[in-house]
Design an enzyme around this catalytic site. Structure first.
Site, PDB file in Angstrom:
ATOM      1  N   SER A 291      -9.019  -2.945   2.738  1.00  0.00           N
ATOM      2  CA  SER A 291     -10.084  -1.947   2.683  1.00  0.00           C
ATOM      3  C   SER A 291     -10.376  -1.556   1.245  1.00  0.00           C
ATOM      4  O   SER A 291      -9.512  -1.618   0.377  1.00  0.00           O
ATOM      5  CB  SER A 291      -9.678  -0.703   3.462  1.00  0.00           C
ATOM      6  OG  SER A 291      -9.631  -0.998   4.832  1.00  0.00           O
TER       7      SER A 291
ATOM      8  N   GLU B 124       0.861  -1.191   0.000  1.00  0.00           N
ATOM      9  CA  GLU B 124       0.000   0.000   0.000  1.00  0.00           C
ATOM     10  C   GLU B 124       0.886   1.226   0.000  1.00  0.00           C
ATOM     11  O   GLU B 124       0.465   2.293  -0.410  1.00  0.00           O
ATOM     12  CB  GLU B 124      -0.898  -0.008   1.255  1.00  0.00           C
ATOM     13  CG  GLU B 124      -1.928   1.114   1.341  1.00  0.00           C
ATOM     14  CD  GLU B 124      -1.391   2.421   1.952  1.00  0.00           C
ATOM     15  OE1 GLU B 124      -2.136   3.408   1.921  1.00  0.00           O
ATOM     16  OE2 GLU B 124      -0.264   2.472   2.454  1.00  0.00           O
TER      17      GLU B 124
ATOM     18  N   CYS C 163      -4.631  -3.665   2.106  1.00  0.00           N
ATOM     19  CA  CYS C 163      -3.953  -4.739   2.850  1.00  0.00           C
ATOM     20  C   CYS C 163      -4.173  -6.120   2.244  1.00  0.00           C
ATOM     21  O   CYS C 163      -3.619  -7.105   2.739  1.00  0.00           O
ATOM     22  CB  CYS C 163      -4.437  -4.749   4.303  1.00  0.00           C
ATOM     23  SG  CYS C 163      -4.427  -3.138   5.049  1.00  0.00           S
TER      24      CYS C 163
ATOM     25  N   THR D 123      -2.563   2.768  15.732  1.00  0.00           N
ATOM     26  CA  THR D 123      -2.541   1.524  14.938  1.00  0.00           C
ATOM     27  C   THR D 123      -1.561   1.626  13.768  1.00  0.00           C
ATOM     28  O   THR D 123      -1.675   0.882  12.795  1.00  0.00           O
ATOM     29  CB  THR D 123      -3.946   1.145  14.424  1.00  0.00           C
ATOM     30  OG1 THR D 123      -4.360   2.105  13.450  1.00  0.00           O
ATOM     31  CG2 THR D 123      -4.958   1.097  15.539  1.00  0.00           C
TER      32      THR D 123
ATOM     33  N   SER E 107     -14.814   1.033   8.832  1.00  0.00           N
ATOM     34  CA  SER E 107     -13.764   0.059   8.498  1.00  0.00           C
ATOM     35  C   SER E 107     -13.947  -1.236   9.295  1.00  0.00           C
ATOM     36  O   SER E 107     -13.718  -2.322   8.775  1.00  0.00           O
ATOM     37  CB  SER E 107     -12.367   0.653   8.713  1.00  0.00           C
ATOM     38  OG  SER E 107     -12.033   0.728  10.086  1.00  0.00           O
TER      39      SER E 107
ATOM     40  N   HIS F 187      -6.240 -10.882   9.107  1.00  0.00           N
ATOM     41  CA  HIS F 187      -5.564  -9.598   8.942  1.00  0.00           C
ATOM     42  C   HIS F 187      -5.648  -8.880  10.287  1.00  0.00           C
ATOM     43  O   HIS F 187      -6.714  -8.827  10.889  1.00  0.00           O
ATOM     44  CB  HIS F 187      -6.236  -8.782   7.836  1.00  0.00           C
ATOM     45  CG  HIS F 187      -5.789  -7.360   7.818  1.00  0.00           C
ATOM     46  ND1 HIS F 187      -4.460  -7.020   7.783  1.00  0.00           N
ATOM     47  CD2 HIS F 187      -6.472  -6.190   7.878  1.00  0.00           C
ATOM     48  CE1 HIS F 187      -4.344  -5.699   7.804  1.00  0.00           C
ATOM     49  NE2 HIS F 187      -5.552  -5.176   7.867  1.00  0.00           N
TER      50      HIS F 187
END
Ligand code: CAA
Length: 384
Positions: free
Chosen positions: A305, A80, A112, A153, A202, A234
């Site tokens: 996502s 990404e 991801c 995060t 999300s 994930h």
């Protein structure tokens, strides 16, 4: 019968880490929110001379030092956090490692999920040409706005996997379930170095794609949930794997337990999010921390996502422990210096422009470093 899958795996991270207790103190947040609420204790922070290419090249080097590149036909780089809009990060890795010209090199993108797309493409390639090997490199730096909900995060890591016939570690089984739905849960505009996210959306999109991909997996002849022994998810933060596991248990009516995913969370707790690499960091964590997995079936839920989910399974090969190399990542994690909050902010705010030539300070002790920008082009070199 010939099997196809993961023959070797390496996990690499950055030189620095920020303790989340330090971030919590600076942001006036209860540290338990990060440690217990999100399941995170540290996050990797790249030095000025590290990025997705340098981490990926180091992981790839460690794998190829053991196997050579004679049978390598493809290098598939998934990210990404690519370093160029056109040139694949894999081309930089190809150059740094001095790989042969007779191979395919490219970059995969879908947030991801891209690493799983690369892994499945690699399996398809070696199934068609069982004498060939494919190197999959998944490398990401997760970066959100300062003082945003996503800030705790963040993280960074790279995974390199050698994919071939008759693999030593994990045979990937052919059944797979997919779920794609266009949604603005997380994205990164072309002119932004930080991701945008709608946190609540999300979480919902992640769980919707989990159920959607599981249902497709089951409908296409996948294994019954009772036949799956360990579960990988994930892990944008490790508590998300727990949420996914609980949701899958409720959906299927199966009695799923926390032990089925516990060892897969060890590395990600101290790496933070590594986007595409995170589920394969979870795989390395599981294999490094558990004996007796021979013949055990692992469920993989990969999510990116935007959004794509895929559910598939793999079976751990007999003798897998003899083919694991936990030492480099474990000693790297133990040796990582913690930076202060102010140092973290300064690193976060440094954004280089291609319009100016720059030389980066020499910080990382990894085999490869990002040396700077010259004439608009990124320069990489072997570390002295
Ligand atoms: N002690 C213990 N726990 C506490 C606490 C305390 N003092 N304070 C809060 N918590 C708990 C909360 O109860 C909550 O846990 P539950 O969800 O289990 O109830 C947890 O800590 C988080 O608290 P909040 O929901 O209040 O946190 P937040 O609003 O600050 O945001 C987040 C959480 C939305 C995940 C945010 O961190 C974020 O936006 N992260 C980035 C997006 C992301 O990772 N999404 C995941 C799915 S998308 C994906 O997977 C792709 C990807 O890689 C990005």
């Amino acid at each position: 019968m010939t099997t196809f899958g993961i023959h070797d795996i390496e996990l690499v991270t950055t030189h620095h880490a920020l303790d989340l207790a330090e971030l919590a103190r600076a942001r006036g947040v209860d540290p338990a929110k990060f440690e217990i609420g999100l399941g995170q204790t540290r996050m990797s922070v790249p030095a000025p001379d590290e990025d997705a290419v340098t981490m990926g090249a180091t992981a790839a080097l460690r794998v190829l030092e053991r196997h050579g590149s004679d049978r390598l036909r493809s290098l598939l780089f998934a990210t990404e956090s690519g370093v160029d809009q056109s040139k694949s990060g894999g081309m930089f890795v190809h150059g740094l490692l001095g790989l042969p010209p007779q191979m395919r090199v490219m970059e995969f993108k879908q947030a991801c999920y891209a690493g799983t797309a690369a892994l499945q493409a690699a399996i398809a390639a070696v199934a068609r040409d069982p004498g060939a090997e494919v190197l999959v490199v998944i490398s990401d730096v997760a970066k959100y706005e300062l003082d945003s909900s996503g800030e705790p995060t963040q993280g960074a890591a790279a995974v390199a996997m050698l994919v071939k016939a008759d693999p030593a570690l994990v045979e990937i089984e052919p059944e797979t379930g997919m779920f794609s739905a266009e949604v603005d849960d997380f994205w990164r505009p072309n002119d932004s170095t930080t991701a945008r996210v709608d946190g609540a959306l999300s979480l919902k999109a992640y769980l919707d794609a989990l159920i959607g991909s599981w249902d497709d997996y089951a409908a296409r002849g996948g294994r019954a949930i009772e036949e799956i022994d360990r579960f990988l998810y994930h892990q944008p933060f490790t508590k998300m794997a727990v949420k996914g596991h609980q949701r899958l248990g409720r959906h299927t009516g199966a009695d799923l337990t926390a032990e089925q995913l516990e060892t897969s969370r060890t590395y990600n707790r101290v790496l933070g999010n590594s986007y595409g690499a995170s589920i394969y960091a979870a795989l390395a964590s599981l294999l490094h921390h558990e004996d007796g997995l021979e013949g055990k079936r692992i469920g993989f839920y990969s999510y990116g996502s935007g959004s794509v989910g895929e559910y598939f399974t793999g079976v751990v090969r007999p003798g897998y422990r003899e083919h694991l190399h936990p030492e480099p990542i474990q000693s790297d994690l133990a040796a990582r210096p913690s930076i202060s909050f102010d140092e973290y902010v300064a690193l976060h705010e440094t954004v280089l422009s291609s319009a100016e030539d720059v030389e980066t300070p020499r910080v990382t002790g990894a085999p490869f470093r990002f040396a700077g920008i010259r004439g608009g082009a990124r320069q990489y070199e072997r570390n002295a």
